[in-house]
Design a protein around this motif. Structure first.
Motif, PDB file in Angstrom:
ATOM      1  N   GLU A 171       0.830  -1.209   0.000  1.00  9.60           N
ATOM      2  CA  GLU A 171       0.000   0.000   0.000  1.00  9.60           C
ATOM      3  C   GLU A 171       0.861   1.256   0.000  1.00  9.60           C
ATOM      4  O   GLU A 171       0.543   2.243  -0.679  1.00  9.60           O
ATOM      5  CB  GLU A 171      -0.924  -0.004   1.216  1.00  9.60           C
ATOM      6  N   ALA A 172       1.966   1.201   0.733  1.00 11.59           N
ATOM      7  CA  ALA A 172       2.870   2.357   0.750  1.00 11.59           C
ATOM      8  C   ALA A 172       3.418   2.607  -0.650  1.00 11.59           C
ATOM      9  O   ALA A 172       3.553   3.761  -1.093  1.00 11.59           O
ATOM     10  CB  ALA A 172       3.999   2.121   1.747  1.00 11.59           C
ATOM     11  N   GLY A 173       3.743   1.512  -1.364  1.00 15.78           N
ATOM     12  CA  GLY A 173       4.255   1.640  -2.722  1.00 15.78           C
ATOM     13  C   GLY A 173       3.217   2.226  -3.664  1.00 15.78           C
ATOM     14  O   GLY A 173       3.524   3.100  -4.480  1.00 15.78           O
ATOM     15  N   ARG A 174       1.982   1.726  -3.547  1.00 19.41           N
ATOM     16  CA  ARG A 174       0.913   2.245  -4.421  1.00 19.41           C
ATOM     17  C   ARG A 174       0.669   3.724  -4.171  1.00 19.41           C
ATOM     18  O   ARG A 174       0.294   4.469  -5.085  1.00 19.41           O
ATOM     19  CB  ARG A 174      -0.375   1.451  -4.177  1.00 19.41           C
ATOM     20  N   ASP A 175       0.861   4.116  -2.934  1.00 21.71           N
ATOM     21  CA  ASP A 175       0.609   5.521  -2.595  1.00 21.71           C
ATOM     22  C   ASP A 175       1.807   6.416  -2.877  1.00 21.71           C
ATOM     23  O   ASP A 175       1.780   7.611  -2.571  1.00 21.71           O
ATOM     24  CB  ASP A 175       0.227   5.639  -1.113  1.00 21.71           C
ATOM     25  N   GLY A 176       2.881   5.830  -3.416  1.00 24.29           N
ATOM     26  CA  GLY A 176       4.030   6.638  -3.822  1.00 24.29           C
ATOM     27  C   GLY A 176       5.004   6.969  -2.708  1.00 24.29           C
ATOM     28  O   GLY A 176       5.897   7.796  -2.884  1.00 24.29           O
ATOM     29  N   LEU A 177       4.856   6.325  -1.536  1.00 24.47           N
ATOM     30  CA  LEU A 177       5.781   6.592  -0.432  1.00 24.47           C
ATOM     31  C   LEU A 177       7.109   5.891  -0.699  1.00 24.47           C
ATOM     32  O   LEU A 177       7.128   4.719  -1.090  1.00 24.47           O
ATOM     33  CB  LEU A 177       5.192   6.099   0.892  1.00 24.47           C
ATOM     34  N   GLN A 178       8.202   6.595  -0.502  1.00 25.55           N
ATOM     35  CA  GLN A 178       9.532   6.001  -0.656  1.00 25.55           C
ATOM     36  C   GLN A 178      10.242   6.055   0.693  1.00 25.55           C
ATOM     37  O   GLN A 178      10.467   7.142   1.239  1.00 25.55           O
ATOM     38  CB  GLN A 178      10.333   6.773  -1.704  1.00 25.55           C
ATOM     39  N   ILE A 179      10.564   4.877   1.223  1.00 25.60           N
ATOM     40  CA  ILE A 179      11.215   4.803   2.538  1.00 25.60           C
ATOM     41  C   ILE A 179      12.576   4.153   2.369  1.00 25.60           C
ATOM     42  O   ILE A 179      12.686   3.056   1.805  1.00 25.60           O
ATOM     43  CB  ILE A 179      10.353   3.989   3.531  1.00 25.60           C
TER      44      ILE A 179
ATOM     45  N   ALA B 273       9.825  12.931  14.034  1.00 24.63           N
ATOM     46  CA  ALA B 273       9.659  13.733  12.818  1.00 24.63           C
ATOM     47  C   ALA B 273      10.988  13.883  12.087  1.00 24.63           C
ATOM     48  O   ALA B 273      11.050  13.859  10.849  1.00 24.63           O
ATOM     49  CB  ALA B 273       9.089  15.110  13.181  1.00 24.63           C
ATOM     50  N   GLY B 274      12.082  13.997  12.859  1.00 25.43           N
ATOM     51  CA  GLY B 274      13.396  14.100  12.242  1.00 25.43           C
ATOM     52  C   GLY B 274      13.763  12.827  11.495  1.00 25.43           C
ATOM     53  O   GLY B 274      14.320  12.879  10.389  1.00 25.43           O
ATOM     54  N   ILE B 275      13.483  11.676  12.092  1.00 17.43           N
ATOM     55  CA  ILE B 275      13.779  10.398  11.432  1.00 17.43           C
ATOM     56  C   ILE B 275      12.982  10.276  10.138  1.00 17.43           C
ATOM     57  O   ILE B 275      13.510   9.904   9.082  1.00 17.43           O
ATOM     58  CB  ILE B 275      13.455   9.221  12.377  1.00 17.43           C
ATOM     59  N   VAL B 276      11.693  10.596  10.229  1.00 19.58           N
ATOM     60  CA  VAL B 276      10.827  10.481   9.051  1.00 19.58           C
ATOM     61  C   VAL B 276      11.316  11.396   7.942  1.00 19.58           C
ATOM     62  O   VAL B 276      11.320  11.026   6.754  1.00 19.58           O
ATOM     63  CB  VAL B 276       9.363  10.781   9.437  1.00 19.58           C
ATOM     64  N   ARG B 277      11.742  12.578   8.306  1.00 20.73           N
ATOM     65  CA  ARG B 277      12.238  13.529   7.297  1.00 20.73           C
ATOM     66  C   ARG B 277      13.480  12.986   6.595  1.00 20.73           C
ATOM     67  O   ARG B 277      13.706  13.220   5.416  1.00 20.73           O
ATOM     68  CB  ARG B 277      12.535  14.868   7.970  1.00 20.73           C
ATOM     69  N   GLU B 278      14.282  12.213   7.348  1.00 23.41           N
ATOM     70  CA  GLU B 278      15.512  11.666   6.787  1.00 23.41           C
ATOM     71  C   GLU B 278      15.262  10.482   5.847  1.00 23.41           C
ATOM     72  O   GLU B 278      15.992  10.281   4.883  1.00 23.41           O
ATOM     73  CB  GLU B 278      16.435  11.214   7.923  1.00 23.41           C
ATOM     74  N   VAL B 279      14.264   9.674   6.136  1.00 20.22           N
ATOM     75  CA  VAL B 279      14.142   8.384   5.432  1.00 20.22           C
ATOM     76  C   VAL B 279      12.972   8.308   4.466  1.00 20.22           C
ATOM     77  O   VAL B 279      12.915   7.374   3.664  1.00 20.22           O
ATOM     78  CB  VAL B 279      14.017   7.216   6.451  1.00 20.22           C
ATOM     79  N   MET B 280      12.042   9.240   4.512  1.00 22.36           N
ATOM     80  CA  MET B 280      10.826   9.068   3.708  1.00 22.36           C
ATOM     81  C   MET B 280      10.588  10.253   2.779  1.00 22.36           C
ATOM     82  O   MET B 280      10.768  11.402   3.168  1.00 22.36           O
ATOM     83  CB  MET B 280       9.599   8.878   4.619  1.00 22.36           C
ATOM     84  N   LYS B 281      10.196   9.913   1.552  1.00 18.52           N
ATOM     85  CA  LYS B 281       9.773  10.932   0.588  1.00 18.52           C
ATOM     86  C   LYS B 281       8.300  10.706   0.271  1.00 18.52           C
ATOM     87  O   LYS B 281       7.883   9.596  -0.035  1.00 18.52           O
ATOM     88  CB  LYS B 281      10.603  10.838  -0.693  1.00 18.52           C
ATOM     89  N   ARG B 282       7.539  11.776   0.335  1.00 19.71           N
ATOM     90  CA  ARG B 282       6.103  11.682   0.096  1.00 19.71           C
ATOM     91  C   ARG B 282       5.761  12.164  -1.309  1.00 19.71           C
ATOM     92  O   ARG B 282       6.414  13.064  -1.829  1.00 19.71           O
ATOM     93  CB  ARG B 282       5.321  12.545   1.093  1.00 19.71           C
ATOM     94  N   PRO B 283       4.733  11.589  -1.912  1.00 20.75           N
ATOM     95  CA  PRO B 283       4.255  12.105  -3.195  1.00 20.75           C
ATOM     96  C   PRO B 283       3.485  13.392  -2.969  1.00 20.75           C
ATOM     97  O   PRO B 283       3.195  13.777  -1.832  1.00 20.75           O
ATOM     98  CB  PRO B 283       3.350  10.998  -3.717  1.00 20.75           C
ATOM     99  N   GLN B 284       3.124  14.039  -4.043  1.00 22.32           N
ATOM    100  CA  GLN B 284       2.376  15.287  -3.925  1.00 22.32           C
ATOM    101  C   GLN B 284       1.045  15.073  -3.235  1.00 22.32           C
ATOM    102  O   GLN B 284       0.584  15.878  -2.454  1.00 22.32           O
ATOM    103  CB  GLN B 284       2.139  15.879  -5.318  1.00 22.32           C
ATOM    104  N   SER B 285       0.392  13.930  -3.530  1.00 21.15           N
ATOM    105  CA  SER B 285      -0.881  13.626  -2.863  1.00 21.15           C
ATOM    106  C   SER B 285      -0.731  12.280  -2.186  1.00 21.15           C
ATOM    107  O   SER B 285      -0.168  11.350  -2.742  1.00 21.15           O
ATOM    108  CB  SER B 285      -2.028  13.558  -3.877  1.00 21.15           C
ATOM    109  N   ASP B 286      -1.185  12.143  -0.968  1.00 18.88           N
ATOM    110  CA  ASP B 286      -1.032  10.889  -0.250  1.00 18.88           C
ATOM    111  C   ASP B 286      -2.268  10.018  -0.435  1.00 18.88           C
ATOM    112  O   ASP B 286      -3.258  10.394  -1.038  1.00 18.88           O
ATOM    113  CB  ASP B 286      -0.738  11.152   1.230  1.00 18.88           C
TER     114      ASP B 286
END
Length: 709
Positions: A123-131, A267-280
């Motif tokens: 689901e994370a992949g379909r939603d464009g999340l990159q971890i 929040a710092g960890i998430v900022r380092e490891v995850m890229k979000r798409p324009q729309s979640d």
């Protein structure tokens, strides 16, 4: 000699993270269900062999934190602290990384070895999340594995990661310190040193975690640490200084400041490891929610969906029900032909097949209802239903969280009562538990289907739906009554999690449906079978040796004629004989003794006896009627026996009986659950009050109906 190594692994995660699916795939069918010591929180354990290890998995309750505010949180924390599992698998919804890591931080603070399972990876992949998995693993100091729990994907990788960590557990693993910002870190470090010095507390292996808990004001940890330091005031003085310093420099309560610091670190960890798409991925869910949870038509949509499920339960279930009914009748006839006449034959034909068979025929209806509920749960709509009902919960003086246990009550009251442990207020728990028995559990459904089908024909589905609505209305009335009298208090606000909508998988629906159906099948083979045999004994003995007329001789004479009229006369004679014998038996005398209580409600004495046996389990009401109406003598079904004018049951009495079944005292298992959760006093109150409430409601329906109809 067995040189295999044995380890215990705990599974921890937020609610709705897919933890139970992971647990099921890790353990397969090798599971046990019990309670954690001293509490009624369910404990699921399972065994698995892998790479020469004997692994015991423990599925801890879903929780957002380990602060011990609720019984679930306390159980999870106490198990990790006191049972010392070899490692913890932290199951995380990949799409909710930021929220989930808050619990992960607390596990790391405790110093336990952790394997991170990023579940729902598809689901994370379909939603464009990159971890960035590798970077996340380095930052957390723990191996990170991705899985898709509902399809059992990469479960072996999770096992490999766990056993690899176990293989070198003696080397010691890195547990990176959590930072709370410059204003708090020095205070936490200084207080940790003070905790280390005391040396009295057996949990001092994690002095930093204890220091954080002390600052958070954790009552249990304070009692444990500070009580051990009676006479040594240095820890108390240091703690007081730290609290005052935090208050002075941050203008915040220390618990809030710690929580904010932890969220900041996450929040710092998430900022380092995850890229979000324009729309979640919540975008589509939000659009659907705008329609399904609309303040005007959201509630009618909810009612329509529930009505649809009950219609399907009755309509689609009627075909396999007829097949099972025919099968039971066939078995009864075969047993009657093969076995010599006597007590044994009567026990099998009337007692066992008549009693258990009367309940078994409703299995398809139960399965369809469970399938419908599973679809609603797995799709995410059930959480929306809770959201819709939140306003009603507050109107009732209840905490919004109360809706979940109340909703579970439609399946089975026992786990619903246990689910109230998520409520932090004792007053909310008591009020919710008192209302749960009014939620019509699935065990009552066979009673509804039997009487609605027998007396209301094509309107049976609507009649059953009305019963569920009446149960909810009764809960509303009693909640207001309790809230104004014996349980006065204000409810507290809460935030409800709304997971994204998902397509339910066939496998997931089947597993959930099967888990609930198993309970029904166990009841048929256990309590219902035993109750049917006991009822048969009470209905068979003592035998009346001198009957009012010689029925057998008359039947023998009529049997030689073989005309339609003679067959009717034979059936009437057999029914008269059966009735005379039954009235002479122990159950007949008991029924007659109870009859004055239930006669004003329009019930027959057989219905009164079934109400009494329904205390054991509500399904037993049907099996009792199956035995008492002597299906073995009757070529037709129990439904036909009830419809017969000889039964003396009117349509109005049938509806009053269903209302009574809906409202009266729950089964013995639910009563015991109430006693365990809130004590003997409230258990007795629930038993007595609900019986009187049900009696008065049935009386009003029957007597008023008799006047106006």
């Amino acid at each position: 000699m067995n040189d295999r190594k044995k380890f215990t692994i705990a599974l921890v995660g937020n609610p709705n993270c897919g933890k139970t699916s992971i647990f099921n795939h890790l353990t397969g069918a090798h599971q046990k269900v019990a309670n954690f010591p001293g509490v009624t929180v369910e404990k699921r354990t399972g065994e698995r062999e892998h790479n020469g290890y004997d692994l015991t998995f423990v599925d801890l309750p879903g929780t957002y934190s380990l602060t011990a505010h609720s019984p679930d949180e306390k159980v999870a924390r106490d198990f990790i602290l006191n049972e010392n599992p070899a490692l913890v698998i932290n199951v995380i919804d990949s799409g909710s990384l930021e929220r989930s890591l808050y619990l992960t931080m607390q596990l790391i603070e405790m110093g336990v070895d952790v394997v991170i399972d990023l579940n729902m990876w598809d689901e994370a992949g379909r939603d464009g999340l990159q971890i960035d998995i590798q970077k996340l693993s380095v930052l957390l100091g723990a191996p990170v594995v991705t899985t898709v729990g509902n399809r059992a994907e990469r479960i072996d990788s999770l096992l490999e990661a766990a056993t690899s960590l176990l293989a070198d557990r003696d080397k010691g693993h890195r547990h990176p310190p959590i930072t709370y910002g410059p204003k708090l870190d020095d205070l936490v470090t200084d207080l940790s040193k003070e905790v280390s010095v005391c040396g009295h507390c057996r949990a001092c292996g994690n002095p930093r975690w204890l220091a954080v808990k002390l600052l958070e004001g954790d009552a249990e940890i304070r009692k444990r640490c500070l009580a051990d330091n009676v006479g040594d005031t240095s820890l108390k003085s240091k703690l007081e200084y730290s609290e005052q310093h935090i208050l002075a420099t941050t203008k915040q309560d220390p618990e809030f400041a710690i929580s904010e610091g932890r969220y900041g670190y996450v929040a710092g960890i998430v900022r380092e490891v995850m890229k979000r798409p324009q729309s979640d991925r919540m975008g589509l869910s939000i659009k659907i929610d705008n329609f399904l949870t609309h303040r005007l038509w959201g509630f009618p949509i909810f009612l329509f969906i529930m009505w649809l499920i009950f219609q399907a339960t009755f309509k689609f279930g009627s075909y396999p029900t007829d097949w099972i009914e025919a099968g039971v009748t066939f078995l009864q006839n075969m047993a009657g032909l093969l076995l010599p006449a006597g007590a044994l034959s009567d026990l099998i034909v009337r007692g066992i097949l008549g009693g258990v068979g009367a309940v078994a025929v409703f299995l398809p209806n139960i399965v369809i209802l469970f399938a419908g509920i599973s679809i609603l749960e797995d799709s995410g709509y059930m959480a929306r239903a809770a959201f819709l009902m939140d306003r009603l919960m507050h109107f009732l003086g209840l905490h919004g969280k109360s809706f979940i246990p109340l909703l579970m009550g439609f399946g089975c009251n026992v786990p619903a009562i246990m689910a109230t442990r998520t409520l932090e207020s004792l007053r909310d728990r008591i009020l919710t538990i008192l209302l749960i028995p009014l939620m019509s559990c699935s065990a009552r459904l066979p009673v509804y289907i039997l009487f609605a089908g027998a007396f209301f024909g094509a309107a049976a589905g609507n009649v059953i739906f009305s019963l569920y609505l009446i149960g909810i209305a009764a809960a509303v009335i009693l909640a207001r009554l309790y809230g104004k009298t014996i349980l006065r208090s204000d409810s507290t606000p809460f935030v409800m999690e709304l997971p994204p909508y998902r397509w339910p998988t066939y496998k997931s629906i089947f597993i959930h449906m099967w888990e609930r159906t198993k309970v029904y099948l166990r009841k048929m083979g256990g309590v219902i079978l035993v109750a049917s045999v006991i009822l048969w004994l009470l209905g068979y003995f003592p035998r009346k040796t001198e009957l009012s007329q010689d029925y057998d001789s008359q039947v023998t004479q009529l049997s030689s004629i073989k005309t339609p009229e003679s067959e009717i006369q034979i059936a009437q004679l057999q029914a008269m004989k059966g009735k005379e014998e039954l009235e002479y038996s122990m159950i007949g005398k008991l029924g007659k003794a109870l009859y004055p209580i239930f006669r004003p409600l329009g019930f027959s004495w057989e219905m009164g006896v079934s109400v009494l046996t329904g205390f054991f389990a509500k399904e037993v009401v049907v099996s009792t009627l199956g035995v008492l109406y002597r299906m073995g003598d009757n070529p037709d079904t129990l439904m036909a026996a009830l419809q017969s004018p000889a039964s003396g049951i009117s349509k109005l009495a049938a509806y009053a009986f269903m209302i009574f079944t809906l409202l009266y005292t729950p089964c013995i298992a639910a009563i015991m659950a109430i006693r365990r959760e809130i004590g003997n006093r409230w258990m007795l109150f629930s038993v007595i009050f609900q019986f009187l409430f049900a009696w008065l409601a049935a009386l009003a329906i029957y007597q008023l109906g008799t006047i106006f109809l």
